[in-house]
Design a protein around this motif. Structure first.
Motif, PDB file in Angstrom:
ATOM      1  N   VAL A  21       0.854  -1.202   0.000  1.00  0.00           N
ATOM      2  CA  VAL A  21       0.000   0.000   0.000  1.00  0.00           C
ATOM      3  C   VAL A  21       0.885   1.247   0.000  1.00  0.00           C
ATOM      4  O   VAL A  21       0.637   2.201  -0.742  1.00  0.00           O
ATOM      5  CB  VAL A  21      -0.979  -0.017   1.194  1.00  0.00           C
ATOM      6  N   GLU A  22       1.951   1.214   0.796  1.00  0.00           N
ATOM      7  CA  GLU A  22       2.873   2.358   0.848  1.00  0.00           C
ATOM      8  C   GLU A  22       3.539   2.610  -0.506  1.00  0.00           C
ATOM      9  O   GLU A  22       3.919   3.722  -0.831  1.00  0.00           O
ATOM     10  CB  GLU A  22       3.922   2.150   1.940  1.00  0.00           C
ATOM     11  N   GLN A  23       3.666   1.531  -1.294  1.00  0.00           N
ATOM     12  CA  GLN A  23       4.247   1.685  -2.647  1.00  0.00           C
ATOM     13  C   GLN A  23       3.181   2.104  -3.664  1.00  0.00           C
ATOM     14  O   GLN A  23       3.437   2.115  -4.871  1.00  0.00           O
ATOM     15  CB  GLN A  23       4.883   0.368  -3.087  1.00  0.00           C
ATOM     16  N   GLY A  24       1.957   2.365  -3.181  1.00  0.00           N
ATOM     17  CA  GLY A  24       0.904   2.860  -4.074  1.00  0.00           C
ATOM     18  C   GLY A  24      -0.005   1.789  -4.657  1.00  0.00           C
ATOM     19  O   GLY A  24      -0.786   2.067  -5.570  1.00  0.00           O
ATOM     20  N   HIS A  25       0.105   0.567  -4.154  1.00  0.00           N
ATOM     21  CA  HIS A  25      -0.722  -0.517  -4.695  1.00  0.00           C
ATOM     22  C   HIS A  25      -1.980  -0.726  -3.850  1.00  0.00           C
ATOM     23  O   HIS A  25      -2.061  -0.266  -2.714  1.00  0.00           O
ATOM     24  CB  HIS A  25       0.082  -1.823  -4.726  1.00  0.00           C
ATOM     25  N   ASN A  26      -2.946  -1.456  -4.425  1.00  0.00           N
ATOM     26  CA  ASN A  26      -4.158  -1.822  -3.692  1.00  0.00           C
ATOM     27  C   ASN A  26      -3.960  -3.206  -3.087  1.00  0.00           C
ATOM     28  O   ASN A  26      -3.903  -4.189  -3.822  1.00  0.00           O
ATOM     29  CB  ASN A  26      -5.374  -1.877  -4.627  1.00  0.00           C
ATOM     30  N   ALA A  27      -3.869  -3.247  -1.759  1.00  0.00           N
ATOM     31  CA  ALA A  27      -3.637  -4.542  -1.107  1.00  0.00           C
ATOM     32  C   ALA A  27      -4.331  -4.573   0.245  1.00  0.00           C
ATOM     33  O   ALA A  27      -4.408  -3.549   0.923  1.00  0.00           O
ATOM     34  CB  ALA A  27      -2.135  -4.769  -0.924  1.00  0.00           C
ATOM     35  N   ILE A  28      -4.835  -5.742   0.598  1.00  0.00           N
ATOM     36  CA  ILE A  28      -5.324  -5.968   1.964  1.00  0.00           C
ATOM     37  C   ILE A  28      -4.681  -7.268   2.453  1.00  0.00           C
ATOM     38  O   ILE A  28      -4.163  -8.050   1.647  1.00  0.00           O
ATOM     39  CB  ILE A  28      -6.868  -6.091   2.071  1.00  0.00           C
ATOM     40  N   SER A  29      -4.723  -7.479   3.751  1.00  0.00           N
ATOM     41  CA  SER A  29      -4.232  -8.764   4.254  1.00  0.00           C
ATOM     42  C   SER A  29      -5.340  -9.454   5.023  1.00  0.00           C
ATOM     43  O   SER A  29      -6.183  -8.794   5.647  1.00  0.00           O
ATOM     44  CB  SER A  29      -3.021  -8.561   5.158  1.00  0.00           C
ATOM     45  N   VAL A  30      -5.341 -10.775   4.935  1.00  0.00           N
ATOM     46  CA  VAL A  30      -6.288 -11.601   5.682  1.00  0.00           C
ATOM     47  C   VAL A  30      -5.499 -12.795   6.213  1.00  0.00           C
ATOM     48  O   VAL A  30      -4.858 -13.496   5.423  1.00  0.00           O
ATOM     49  CB  VAL A  30      -7.432 -12.123   4.758  1.00  0.00           C
ATOM     50  N   GLY A  31      -5.527 -13.005   7.513  1.00  0.00           N
ATOM     51  CA  GLY A  31      -4.883 -14.201   8.055  1.00  0.00           C
ATOM     52  C   GLY A  31      -5.727 -15.414   7.670  1.00  0.00           C
ATOM     53  O   GLY A  31      -6.958 -15.321   7.643  1.00  0.00           O
ATOM     54  N   SER A  32      -5.092 -16.529   7.327  1.00  0.00           N
ATOM     55  CA  SER A  32      -5.880 -17.718   6.980  1.00  0.00           C
ATOM     56  C   SER A  32      -5.058 -18.977   7.202  1.00  0.00           C
ATOM     57  O   SER A  32      -3.825 -18.944   7.186  1.00  0.00           O
ATOM     58  CB  SER A  32      -6.300 -17.671   5.509  1.00  0.00           C
ATOM     59  N   ASP A  33      -5.779 -20.066   7.422  1.00  0.00           N
ATOM     60  CA  ASP A  33      -5.173 -21.385   7.353  1.00  0.00           C
ATOM     61  C   ASP A  33      -5.935 -22.100   6.248  1.00  0.00           C
ATOM     62  O   ASP A  33      -7.085 -22.501   6.436  1.00  0.00           O
ATOM     63  CB  ASP A  33      -5.340 -22.114   8.697  1.00  0.00           C
ATOM     64  N   ILE A  34      -5.285 -22.237   5.092  1.00  0.00           N
ATOM     65  CA  ILE A  34      -6.014 -22.753   3.924  1.00  0.00           C
ATOM     66  C   ILE A  34      -6.427 -24.216   4.058  1.00  0.00           C
ATOM     67  O   ILE A  34      -7.204 -24.704   3.260  1.00  0.00           O
ATOM     68  CB  ILE A  34      -5.214 -22.557   2.612  1.00  0.00           C
TER      69      ILE A  34
END
Ligand code: NAD
Length: 249
Positions: free
Chosen positions: A51-64
């Motif tokens: 995000v700081e580099q200008g991209h669209n990103a979110i994070s989600v913790g997961s155990d696939i």
């Protein structure tokens, strides 16, 4: 232009290594990226960097390997971006041992993450892709699908991923959803670089490669970026080896 702008991608195991490189490459094409990892702190940190580099990103913790966790991942993605167009099944683990010393837990852990996890994530995102009439799934296998001593669990899972890829490709192709697999050879990730006997491993891999260098995470990110684009729309159910020309053995 690969026409990937505004598309949404979930990349599993993307807090580090190959997954992180794939996420970055897609973000650079304008894709909204969902950084998801069992290490939720590292995922949050990496999403913040992007995000700081200008991209669209979110994070989600997961155990696939856990169906409920995968369901939450899918819901969080829909909430943030309204749908999902691209899934990269990248998260994977190893528990190497000869079969006599390998425990049932070693088998289950590797099969649950590497194979069942890819199946669960695919199953979770397909309704959204079908609704959009377009989708891309890329599964990260390994050249270990040919077999590796000490990896009966890992090579079974990685060979299984190829069967999953082909069956899903046949089921979903008519919906304009393609499913392909990538089999990396030796790739120099930060995790691998920190191993004690890394120089020995590097020398062994270099000797067997036909291309005179070792693989980098970006080598995998490049092929994944192509496979999820419209340029790869006539490729379905394929397995691409990115192994420096090293095949079985
Ligand atoms: P890595 O260990 O650096 O990264 C894998 C990520 O997956 C980690 O961040 C880890 O926390 C995450 N993860 C593990 N279990 C998870 C789970 N249950 N749910 C969600 N996230 C989970 O590995 P890497 O070297 O970047 O490998 C990525 C993929 O490429 C793996 O599938 C691996 O088998 C495959 N691969 C790697 C190589 C190589 O040389 N590095 C070669 C062939 C195939």
């Amino acid at each position: 232009d690969l026409h990937l702008r505004e598309k949404t991608a979930i990349i599993t195991g993307s807090a580090r290594g190959i997954g992180a490189a794939i996420a970055k490459a897609l973000a650079e094409e304008g894709v909204n990226v969902v950084i998801t990892d069992i290490n939720s702190e590292a995922a949050a940190e990496y999403a913040k960097d992007l995000v700081e580099q200008g991209h669209n990103a979110i994070s989600v913790g997961s155990d696939i390997s856990d169906p409920e966790s995968v369901d939450l991942l899918q819901k969080a993605t829909l909430e943030a971006f309204g749908g999902v167009d691209i899934l990269v099944n990248n998260a994977g683990i190893v528990r190497d041992r000869g079969i006599i010393k390998m425990s049932v837990e070693d088998w289950d852990a590797v099969l649950s993450t590497n194979l069942k996890g890819s199946w669960l994530c695919s199953k979770a995102v397909l309704p959204s892709m079908a609704q959009r009439g377009w989708g891309r799934i890329v599964n990260i296998s390994s050249r270990a699908h040919w077999g590796n001593p000490g990896q009966t669990n890992y090579s079974s899972a990685k060979a299984g991923v190829i069967g999953l890829t082909r069956s899903l490709a046949m089921e979903q192709g008519r919906r304009n959803i393609t499913v392909n697999a990538v089999a990396p050879g030796f790739i120099l990730t930060d995790g691998i670089k920190s191993l004690d006997h890394i120089e020995h491993i590097k020398a062994g891999a270099l000797e067997k490669n036909t291309v005179p260098r070792l693989g980098e995470p970006e080598d995998i990110a490049n092929i994944v970026t192509f496979l999820v684009s419209d340029r790869a729309g006539y490729i379905n159910g394929e397995l691409v080896h990115v192994s420096g020309g090293r095949y079985s053995g």
